[in-house]
Motif scaffolding. Structure first.
Motif, PDB file in Angstrom:
ATOM      1  N   PHE A 159     -78.226 126.632 -12.286  1.00 53.49           N
ATOM      2  CA  PHE A 159     -76.943 126.242 -12.852  1.00 53.49           C
ATOM      3  C   PHE A 159     -77.070 124.863 -13.475  1.00 53.49           C
ATOM      4  O   PHE A 159     -77.711 123.975 -12.909  1.00 53.49           O
ATOM      5  CB  PHE A 159     -75.851 126.208 -11.779  1.00 53.49           C
ATOM      6  N   ILE A 160     -76.437 124.678 -14.622  1.00 52.08           N
ATOM      7  CA  ILE A 160     -76.407 123.381 -15.277  1.00 52.08           C
ATOM      8  C   ILE A 160     -74.971 122.884 -15.316  1.00 52.08           C
ATOM      9  O   ILE A 160     -74.041 123.663 -15.531  1.00 52.08           O
ATOM     10  CB  ILE A 160     -76.994 123.457 -16.710  1.00 52.08           C
ATOM     11  N   ASN A 161     -74.781 121.596 -15.078  1.00 55.11           N
ATOM     12  CA  ASN A 161     -73.457 120.986 -15.163  1.00 55.11           C
ATOM     13  C   ASN A 161     -73.637 119.533 -15.590  1.00 55.11           C
ATOM     14  O   ASN A 161     -74.055 118.695 -14.801  1.00 55.11           O
ATOM     15  CB  ASN A 161     -72.720 121.072 -13.827  1.00 55.11           C
ATOM     16  N   LYS A 162     -73.383 119.291 -16.867  1.00 58.68           N
ATOM     17  CA  LYS A 162     -73.535 117.955 -17.459  1.00 58.68           C
ATOM     18  C   LYS A 162     -74.975 117.487 -17.323  1.00 58.68           C
ATOM     19  O   LYS A 162     -75.869 118.084 -17.915  1.00 58.68           O
ATOM     20  CB  LYS A 162     -72.528 116.995 -16.847  1.00 58.68           C
ATOM     21  N   ASP A 163     -75.244 116.434 -16.526  1.00 61.34           N
ATOM     22  CA  ASP A 163     -76.611 115.909 -16.429  1.00 61.34           C
ATOM     23  C   ASP A 163     -77.350 116.398 -15.187  1.00 61.34           C
ATOM     24  O   ASP A 163     -78.356 115.824 -14.783  1.00 61.34           O
ATOM     25  CB  ASP A 163     -76.615 114.373 -16.462  1.00 61.34           C
ATOM     26  N   CYS A 164     -76.854 117.484 -14.583  1.00 60.83           N
ATOM     27  CA  CYS A 164     -77.442 117.993 -13.333  1.00 60.83           C
ATOM     28  C   CYS A 164     -77.857 119.455 -13.463  1.00 60.83           C
ATOM     29  O   CYS A 164     -77.222 120.239 -14.173  1.00 60.83           O
ATOM     30  CB  CYS A 164     -76.448 117.864 -12.180  1.00 60.83           C
ATOM     31  N   ILE A 165     -78.926 119.801 -12.757  1.00 65.36           N
ATOM     32  CA  ILE A 165     -79.372 121.188 -12.623  1.00 65.36           C
ATOM     33  C   ILE A 165     -79.473 121.504 -11.140  1.00 65.36           C
ATOM     34  O   ILE A 165     -80.018 120.712 -10.367  1.00 65.36           O
ATOM     35  CB  ILE A 165     -80.746 121.409 -13.293  1.00 65.36           C
ATOM     36  N   ASP A 166     -78.944 122.650 -10.741  1.00 62.97           N
ATOM     37  CA  ASP A 166     -79.053 123.119  -9.365  1.00 62.97           C
ATOM     38  C   ASP A 166     -79.879 124.399  -9.343  1.00 62.97           C
ATOM     39  O   ASP A 166     -79.661 125.304 -10.163  1.00 62.97           O
ATOM     40  CB  ASP A 166     -77.673 123.392  -8.771  1.00 62.97           C
ATOM     41  N   ILE A 167     -80.795 124.481  -8.396  1.00 66.21           N
ATOM     42  CA  ILE A 167     -81.640 125.666  -8.217  1.00 66.21           C
ATOM     43  C   ILE A 167     -81.322 126.265  -6.856  1.00 66.21           C
ATOM     44  O   ILE A 167     -81.369 125.564  -5.836  1.00 66.21           O
ATOM     45  CB  ILE A 167     -83.128 125.306  -8.319  1.00 66.21           C
ATOM     46  N   LEU A 168     -80.987 127.562  -6.847  1.00 66.82           N
ATOM     47  CA  LEU A 168     -80.607 128.257  -5.623  1.00 66.82           C
ATOM     48  C   LEU A 168     -81.396 129.550  -5.500  1.00 66.82           C
ATOM     49  O   LEU A 168     -81.959 130.044  -6.487  1.00 66.82           O
ATOM     50  CB  LEU A 168     -79.113 128.587  -5.627  1.00 66.82           C
ATOM     51  N   PRO A 169     -81.425 130.131  -4.298  1.00 66.79           N
ATOM     52  CA  PRO A 169     -82.039 131.456  -4.152  1.00 66.79           C
ATOM     53  C   PRO A 169     -81.351 132.481  -5.044  1.00 66.79           C
ATOM     54  O   PRO A 169     -80.187 132.323  -5.439  1.00 66.79           O
ATOM     55  CB  PRO A 169     -81.813 131.775  -2.666  1.00 66.79           C
ATOM     56  N   LYS A 170     -82.073 133.518  -5.380  1.00 72.87           N
ATOM     57  CA  LYS A 170     -81.513 134.595  -6.187  1.00 72.87           C
ATOM     58  C   LYS A 170     -80.295 135.195  -5.477  1.00 72.87           C
ATOM     59  O   LYS A 170     -80.236 135.247  -4.242  1.00 72.87           O
ATOM     60  CB  LYS A 170     -82.567 135.680  -6.400  1.00 72.87           C
ATOM     61  N   ASN A 171     -79.319 135.624  -6.265  1.00 74.40           N
ATOM     62  CA  ASN A 171     -78.099 136.243  -5.741  1.00 74.40           C
ATOM     63  C   ASN A 171     -77.274 135.285  -4.894  1.00 74.40           C
ATOM     64  O   ASN A 171     -76.595 135.708  -3.942  1.00 74.40           O
ATOM     65  CB  ASN A 171     -78.418 137.517  -4.950  1.00 74.40           C
ATOM     66  N   VAL A 172     -77.327 134.005  -5.232  1.00 73.93           N
ATOM     67  CA  VAL A 172     -76.452 133.002  -4.612  1.00 73.93           C
ATOM     68  C   VAL A 172     -75.660 132.332  -5.727  1.00 73.93           C
ATOM     69  O   VAL A 172     -76.226 131.845  -6.693  1.00 73.93           O
ATOM     70  CB  VAL A 172     -77.257 131.947  -3.828  1.00 73.93           C
ATOM     71  N   SER A 173     -74.339 132.341  -5.599  1.00 72.57           N
ATOM     72  CA  SER A 173     -73.470 131.711  -6.589  1.00 72.57           C
ATOM     73  C   SER A 173     -72.090 131.528  -5.969  1.00 72.57           C
ATOM     74  O   SER A 173     -71.799 132.064  -4.893  1.00 72.57           O
ATOM     75  CB  SER A 173     -73.369 132.553  -7.867  1.00 72.57           C
ATOM     76  N   LYS A 174     -71.239 130.808  -6.659  1.00 73.26           N
ATOM     77  CA  LYS A 174     -69.892 130.561  -6.137  1.00 73.26           C
ATOM     78  C   LYS A 174     -69.110 131.856  -5.979  1.00 73.26           C
ATOM     79  O   LYS A 174     -68.442 132.064  -4.955  1.00 73.26           O
ATOM     80  CB  LYS A 174     -69.143 129.595  -7.063  1.00 73.26           C
TER      81      LYS A 174
END
Length: 242
Positions: A159-174
């Motif tokens: 996921f990207i949000n402005k100046d940040c990137i988040d990396i999560l396990p597959k099939n994980v999201s809000k």
């Protein structure tokens, strides 16, 4: 009824929480409704926000963009962690861009660790649920995001949000975490409203029919939301009329 709300840029704006909004949320909860914070922050960074901004108005919190669900005491209800091998693999790929980092944080189910560009794997993966990287500017962030998506977008959720990137396990999201919480509480999508302002909110804005964002948001966020509001108080006024 249940509201699932993003935190940064939505409730927490310009490093403060409007007291009128906080009181409105407390009134909403007193009517036997649930209020859930859905944030990209890990547990440690969220705990700091609780203390810094007196955030005492939530029943549940979904942390790390869906990686961990906690109750109001921050006790874990559900979390999804990387394997140790996955953590090593991700950090090896991120090392290609270490000169572009402002900082990066390893979020475990228990804490948020500012890594200062290093991660000690000798203690195991400590239930790592997300890796968050902040860059020096948004243009660099977009370029690195595209490169990382090409390298590992099929294995992990990015996921990207402005100046940040988040990396999560597959099939994980809000949105996936919200569905789990709805099932736990025996509520349906008809009982739910979601609101957010960032690109990491797009999954939940697209998924649920009662989704809200703000008129000043990025065009990709705007087109993902069913309803557009001018402010958080405007959001409350809208849902009271629904």
């Amino acid at each position: 009824m249940i509201i699932c709300s993003d935190l940064d840029g939505t409730i927490l704006v310009n490093k403060s929480v409007d007291i009128e909004i906080a009181n409105k949320i407390k009134q909403y909860r007193k009517k036997n409704n649930y209020f859930v914070i859905v944030t990209g922050r890990g547990k440690g960074v969220f705990e700091k926000a609780i203390n810094d901004y007196n955030i005492d108005f939530f029943d549940y919190v979904i942390l790390s963009n869906g990686g961990c669900i906690c109750d109001s005491n921050l006790k874990e209800i559900k979390y999804t962690a990387f394997s140790s091998i996955e953590v090593i693999n991700i950090l090896e790929k991120l090392s290609l861009y270490k000169d572009e980092f402002r900082k990066y944080i390893i979020n475990t189910k228990d804490e948020s660790i500012d890594m200062k560009y290093q991660y000690n794997l000798s203690q195991g993966n400590k239930f790592v649920i997300s890796i968050a990287i902040q860059f020096y500017n948004e243009n660099v962030t977009k370029k690195v995001f595209q490169n990382l998506k090409a390298m590992m977008g099929t294995k992990y959720n990015l996921f990207i949000n402005k100046d940040c990137i988040d990396i999560l396990p597959k099939n994980v999201s809000k949105d996936i975490a919200i569905v789990h919480l709805l099932n736990l509480l025996k509520l349906s999508e008809n009982d739910l409203c979601v609101i957010g302002d960032g690109k990491n909110d797009i999954s939940m804005l697209k998924k649920f029919k009662n989704s809200f964002t703000f008129s000043y948001c990025d065009k990709d966020v705007l087109k993902s939301s069913k309803y557009i509001v001018e402010s958080y108080m405007d959001f409350f006024n809208k849902i009271e009329d629904m």
